[in-house]
Design an enzyme around this catalytic site. Structure first.
Site, short mmCIF file in Angstrom:
data_model
loop_
_atom_site.label_atom_id
_atom_site.label_comp_id
_atom_site.label_asym_id
_atom_site.label_seq_id
_atom_site.Cartn_x
_atom_site.Cartn_y
_atom_site.Cartn_z
N ASN A 1 0.87 -1.18 0.00
CA ASN A 1 0.00 0.00 0.00
C ASN A 1 0.91 1.23 0.00
OD1 ASN A 1 -1.84 1.99 0.49
ND2 ASN A 1 -2.55 1.19 2.47
N GLU B 1 -8.32 -5.06 5.95
CA GLU B 1 -8.25 -4.79 4.51
C GLU B 1 -7.12 -5.58 3.86
OE1 GLU B 1 -8.59 -0.62 5.77
OE2 GLU B 1 -9.57 -0.28 3.84
N GLY C 1 -10.61 8.44 8.55
CA GLY C 1 -11.58 8.64 7.47
C GLY C 1 -12.80 7.82 7.84
N ASN D 1 -13.32 0.53 18.68
CA ASN D 1 -12.82 0.81 20.04
C ASN D 1 -13.68 1.72 20.90
OD1 ASN D 1 -10.21 -0.59 19.84
ND2 ASN D 1 -9.86 0.88 18.19
N HIS E 1 -13.28 2.90 0.87
CA HIS E 1 -13.29 1.88 1.93
C HIS E 1 -14.00 0.61 1.47
CE1 HIS E 1 -13.26 5.41 5.01
NE2 HIS E 1 -12.03 4.97 4.83
N ARG F 1 -2.87 -2.30 -3.11
CA ARG F 1 -4.04 -1.50 -2.79
C ARG F 1 -4.03 -0.28 -3.70
NH1 ARG F 1 -5.64 2.08 2.42
NH2 ARG F 1 -7.74 2.51 1.69
P1 AMP Z 1 -8.20 4.21 11.76
O1 AMP Z 1 -8.17 5.32 10.74
O2 AMP Z 1 -9.20 3.15 11.46
O3 AMP Z 1 -6.85 3.67 12.10
O4 AMP Z 1 -8.73 4.91 13.11
C1 AMP Z 1 -7.92 5.80 13.83
C2 AMP Z 1 -8.76 6.55 14.84
O5 AMP Z 1 -9.44 5.64 15.72
C3 AMP Z 1 -7.93 7.40 15.77
O6 AMP Z 1 -7.68 8.66 15.22
C4 AMP Z 1 -8.83 7.54 16.98
O7 AMP Z 1 -9.63 8.66 16.80
C5 AMP Z 1 -9.72 6.32 16.93
N1 AMP Z 1 -9.51 5.42 18.08
C6 AMP Z 1 -8.56 4.47 18.24
N2 AMP Z 1 -8.67 3.89 19.45
C7 AMP Z 1 -9.72 4.49 20.08
C8 AMP Z 1 -10.36 4.32 21.36
N3 AMP Z 1 -9.95 3.43 22.26
N4 AMP Z 1 -11.42 5.12 21.64
C9 AMP Z 1 -11.87 6.03 20.75
N5 AMP Z 1 -11.31 6.22 19.53
C10 AMP Z 1 -10.26 5.46 19.20
#
Ligand code: AMP
Length: 405
Positions: free
Chosen positions: A10, A388, A215, A338, A183, A94
């Protein structure tokens, strides 16, 4: 047992994320990233399952060199997990934008490469580095089957009335301005996993999948096919995100440009990098920070959270209307997997659709597929960790097997 190793790549403008799978067991052998490509202090990170992580810093001026370093590490006597490059049977790339050319993963041949080139205009920040990665991998792993897996492909099943913008038709004809959605690999993966988890054929299900990370997008999936999704021609449309504004009145753009004397680049940066959770809270794009600040009474963080959740609920409601029902609601990606608070607040006011959340299950902190609705809930609410990379590896394996038949 004969193995099948598949490398997933990627590429961003200055990075290569990689993951090497053994597909007979679907296990990860190694993963990592090359960052700051184009500088004399590029960083290579490698994590081999069961060993200490490795970090190296050196000059890496382009993606070719970056990938060749990764391959050397994967084959090195001390760090390596393969003995020769020939062991890699397929490379899954990707690719962010497949335009209208691709509705599924494809083996990369000169025609496919050309089509990816032609989509650069629609996603220059992504498709150009994706092509650099393809070129580097094809020259260094010439024996492997190279497969492109597109973020947009899954959404190519959207009906015309869902993907067209009500603009002069000539813009679609000249520039292919329409909604594509992103996505797709994640929405496809989690919807398939949801059907498997529920032990029900996907063809029977109306699924709404919320991929909410930095995103974020929601997809409406009927009979396993995407019928609508909240991102559009670019990933800027739809939900409020970490730093992206999502849907706004388009008239705001010329209005602000005129008053603030902004250039095109500045207004794009405002909407992509300085809006969303960050723009409203003034604090952060990270949901963890927003939740904590809101808890402590920070008014702007509270507002950001209220707006974020409200928008997700509105889109879910509109997709219930789009599909005339909802059997399954999925939460995935960083926030979706999460944040029990965001899940709770999204579901709280969806009782009109028969959603009942099981608070105990929702609060559990586990990185595994699980049901968070009660047994009497009319909608199955699931948390499904996305993967992914594994989905791309499966697509690549499928195509390798098809041509070896
Ligand atoms: P991703 O783009 O899927 O990697 O998501 C990243 C985002 O997930 C981070 O910027 C956080 O805002 C959110 N995130 C990760 N862990 C937590 C958590 N325990 N509680 C709330 N938000 C979370």
């Amino acid at each position: 047992m004969l193995g099948m190793k598949v490398l997933i790549i990627n590429c961003g403008s200055s990075s290569i994320k990689y993951e090497l799978f053994e597909m007979t067991t679907e296990s990860v052998l190694a993963e990592g990233v090359v960052e700051r490509i184009g500088t004399d202090s590029a960083i290579i990170k490698l994590r081999v399952t069961g060993r200490d992580p490795l970090v190296q810093t050196s000059e890496i001026l382009d993606h070719q060199v970056g990938l060749s370093r990764v391959l050397s590490l994967l084959m090195s006597r001390e760090q390596g997990v393969i003995q020769s490059a020939e062991e890699v049977k397929a490379v899954g790339h990707r690719v962010v934008h497949g335009g209208e050319y691709f509705s599924e993963a494809v083996i990369i041949d000169p025609k496919v490469r050309q089509a990816i080139r032609q989509t650069i205009d629609l996603a220059p920040l992504h498709n150009l580095p994706n092509l650099l990665g393809i070129d580097a991998a094809q020259s260094q792993l010439p024996q492997a089957v190279h497969v492109a897996v597109f973020d947009t492909a899954f959404h190519q099943t959207m009906p015309t009335y869902a993907y067209m913008y009500p603009l002069p038709r000539v813009l679609y004809e000249k520039y292919k301005i329409r909604r594509y959605g992103f996505h797709g690999t994640s929405h496809k993966y989690v919807s398939q996993r949801a059907a498997a988890f529920l032990k029900r054929p996907i063809e029977e299900l109306k699924i709404i999948s919320c991929h909410i990370g930095n995103g974020a997008s929601v997809a409406a999936i009927r009979q396993g096919k995407s019928v609508d999704t909240s991102m559009g021609m670019t990933p800027l449309e739809g939900l409020m995100m970490g730093t992206r504004c999502g849907d706004i009145d388009p008239a705001i753009v010329p209005y602000v440009m005129a008053r603030e004397e902004l250039t095109l680049a500045e207004v794009k940066s405002m909407m992509n990098k300085h809006s969303g959770l960050l723009g409203i809270s003034g604090l952060s794009e990270d949901m963890r920070v927003i939740e904590e600040a809101a808890e402590q009474g920070h008014a702007q963080a509270k507002l950001a959270l209220d707006m974020y959740v409200y928008k997700i609920r509105k889109v879910i409601g509109s997709y219930v209307a789009a599909m005339n029902g909802m059997d399954v609601l999925i939460f995935t990606a960083g926030v979706g997997e999460n944040s029990s608070l965001v899940r709770e607040r999204v579901c709280k006011n969806l009782t009109c659709f028969g959603i009942e959340l099981d608070d105990g299950q929702n609060q559990l902190r586990r990185k595994e597929e699980r049901r968070i609705s009660t047994s009497s809930s009319k909608v199955e609410v699931l948390v499904i960790p996305t993967n992914e990379e594994l989905m791309i590896a499966r697509e690549a394996k499928k195509l390798v097997e098809k041509i070896s038949l």
